[in-house]
Write a protein that holds these residues in place. Structure first.
Motif, short mmCIF file in Angstrom:
data_model
loop_
_atom_site.label_atom_id
_atom_site.label_comp_id
_atom_site.label_asym_id
_atom_site.label_seq_id
_atom_site.Cartn_x
_atom_site.Cartn_y
_atom_site.Cartn_z
N HIS A 121 -6.88 -9.19 4.98
CA HIS A 121 -5.84 -9.55 5.52
C HIS A 121 -6.03 -11.23 5.82
N LYS A 122 -7.23 -11.38 6.24
CA LYS A 122 -7.81 -12.75 6.40
C LYS A 122 -7.65 -13.70 5.14
N ALA A 123 -8.27 -12.99 4.05
CA ALA A 123 -8.19 -13.69 2.77
C ALA A 123 -6.74 -14.20 2.36
N CYS A 124 -5.96 -13.28 2.68
CA CYS A 124 -4.46 -13.50 2.29
C CYS A 124 -4.04 -14.87 3.09
N ARG A 125 -4.26 -14.74 4.49
CA ARG A 125 -4.02 -15.99 5.12
C ARG A 125 -4.69 -17.30 4.81
N GLU A 126 -5.82 -17.20 4.12
CA GLU A 126 -6.45 -18.25 3.62
C GLU A 126 -6.00 -18.59 2.13
N ASP A 127 -5.07 -18.02 1.79
CA ASP A 127 -4.47 -18.48 0.39
C ASP A 127 -5.31 -17.92 -0.78
N PHE A 128 -5.78 -16.77 -0.71
CA PHE A 128 -6.66 -15.96 -1.65
C PHE A 128 -5.77 -14.82 -1.92
N SER A 129 -5.63 -14.59 -3.49
CA SER A 129 -5.20 -13.38 -4.02
C SER A 129 -6.13 -12.10 -3.75
N VAL A 130 -5.51 -10.96 -3.26
CA VAL A 130 -6.36 -9.80 -2.84
C VAL A 130 -5.47 -8.69 -3.43
N LEU A 131 -6.50 -7.52 -3.86
CA LEU A 131 -6.18 -6.33 -4.10
C LEU A 131 -6.86 -5.41 -3.71
N TYR A 132 -6.49 -4.37 -2.93
CA TYR A 132 -7.30 -3.22 -2.50
C TYR A 132 -6.98 -1.87 -3.41
N GLN A 133 -7.95 -1.59 -3.74
CA GLN A 133 -8.03 -0.23 -4.63
C GLN A 133 -9.02 0.85 -4.08
N ARG A 134 -8.64 2.14 -3.93
CA ARG A 134 -9.48 3.18 -3.66
C ARG A 134 -10.01 3.48 -5.04
N VAL A 135 -11.51 3.49 -4.99
CA VAL A 135 -12.04 3.72 -6.47
C VAL A 135 -11.65 5.06 -7.00
N PRO A 136 -11.62 6.28 -6.42
CA PRO A 136 -10.88 7.42 -7.39
C PRO A 136 -9.66 6.92 -8.07
N ARG A 137 -8.87 6.29 -7.38
CA ARG A 137 -7.61 6.14 -8.09
C ARG A 137 -7.60 5.00 -8.96
N LEU A 138 -8.40 3.97 -8.71
CA LEU A 138 -8.57 3.06 -9.67
C LEU A 138 -9.36 3.71 -10.86
N PHE A 139 -10.30 4.32 -10.85
CA PHE A 139 -10.64 4.86 -12.08
C PHE A 139 -9.78 5.94 -12.77
N ALA A 140 -8.70 6.70 -12.06
CA ALA A 140 -7.74 7.40 -12.64
C ALA A 140 -6.73 6.56 -13.27
N ALA A 141 -6.42 5.40 -12.52
CA ALA A 141 -5.47 4.40 -13.38
C ALA A 141 -5.99 3.98 -14.57
N LEU A 142 -7.39 3.59 -14.53
CA LEU A 142 -7.88 2.98 -15.95
C LEU A 142 -8.07 4.27 -16.84
N ASP A 143 -8.09 5.68 -16.55
CA ASP A 143 -8.23 6.45 -17.50
C ASP A 143 -6.79 6.54 -18.20
N LEU A 144 -5.58 6.35 -17.52
CA LEU A 144 -4.37 6.44 -18.01
C LEU A 144 -3.99 5.14 -18.94
N ALA A 145 -4.66 4.22 -18.43
CA ALA A 145 -4.36 2.77 -19.31
C ALA A 145 -5.09 2.78 -20.47
N ARG A 146 -6.22 3.57 -20.46
CA ARG A 146 -7.18 3.72 -21.94
C ARG A 146 -6.29 4.35 -22.72
N GLY A 147 -5.54 5.44 -22.26
CA GLY A 147 -4.67 6.09 -23.19
C GLY A 147 -3.41 5.75 -23.69
N ASP A 148 -2.54 4.71 -22.85
CA ASP A 148 -1.48 4.25 -23.17
C ASP A 148 -1.51 2.78 -23.72
#
Length: 247
Positions: A121-148
């Motif tokens: 949140h503080k990084a957003c206030r300092e004008d940085f782009s930020v992305l939060y990812q839970r690792v298990p869900r990120l790997f699941a998203a990457l698995d799907l992206a690999r297939g499509d």
């Protein structure tokens, strides 16, 4: 309905902050004593503040932070070994400007995710782009992206983010695909972006989680040696209070 020519012009130009400032100044009798330059300066201040707020709100929305957290609300009195001086140094976000990383380790319930979101949140206030990812869900998203066919696009979007928060790293051993995914993510950020990783697993056991000595060396060399570390200890905060800052 706007009924002043200047307001009409400001609206046409999309200067909504100036419109707000114009109305406020017109309603303030003290503004009659201001010079034209002072009026203009105040209108521009309104516009600048409004645009900064909109950019901040957009960054927070894109960040998808798991919890509403702010560094001003951090409880340093909780017995979990949080170094106040180090955390306040990290809150300056200089480590993000320097493309360094941060590792937050500790048992479940100790507040890792909340602290990570507060720094995000503080990084957003300092004008940085930020992305939060839970690792298990990120790997699941990457698995799907690999297939499509979206794999390269997803990796590119992660690489463009100034601060990538990887929450809940481990304890399951990575698959071969996920080891390569993690290496790509880390390599893309080397010298160009920052990682904030939270984990219940101490860093000296991360090789076991990665599951491949060669890739483990390549990944950890790019993360651990350029990282600040916070090792939290103690009892789960869920047990001792009804708080805002826990995992």
């Amino acid at each position: 309905m706007l009924n002043h020519p200047t307001l009409d012009t400001l609206y046409t130009l999309g200067l909504h902050g100036c419109i707000k400032g114009f109305k406020a100044l017109e309603a303030d009798p003290a503004a009659a004593t201001l010079s034209h330059a002072e009026w203009l300066g105040l209108l521009l201040d309104y516009e600048t503040t409004g645009r900064q707020q909109k950019r901040f709100e957009a960054r927070v929305k894109r960040a998808k932070l798991r919890q509403e957290a702010a560094i001003e609300d951090v409880d340093y009195r909780a017995g979990r070994g949080l170094d106040r001086a180090l955390f306040l140094k990290l809150a300056s976000c200089q480590w993000i400007r320097d493309h360094r990383h941060l590792i937050l380790c500790g048992p479940t319930g100790i507040g890792k995710s909340w602290l990570a979101c507060a720094l995000g949140h503080k990084a957003c206030r300092e004008d940085f782009s930020v992305l939060y990812q839970r690792v298990p869900r990120l790997f699941a998203a990457l698995d799907l992206a690999r297939g499509d066919g979206r794999y390269a696009k997803l990796l590119a979007s992660l690489a463009r983010t100034d601060l990538l928060i990887l929450d809940d790293w481990g304890p399951e051993t990575l698959t071969a695909d996920h080891r390569r995914d993690l290496l790509e993510i880390v390599e893309d950020r080397h010298g160009r972006g920052s990682l904030l990783i939270t984990s219940q697993i101490p860093t000296d056991r991360w090789h076991q989680v990665i599951g491949c000595p060669t890739l483990g060396d390549a990944i950890l060399d790019r993360i651990v040696h350029a990282a600040y570390r916070i090792d939290l200890t103690g009892e789960s905060m869920r047990k001792i209070q009804q708080p805002k800052d826990f995992d």
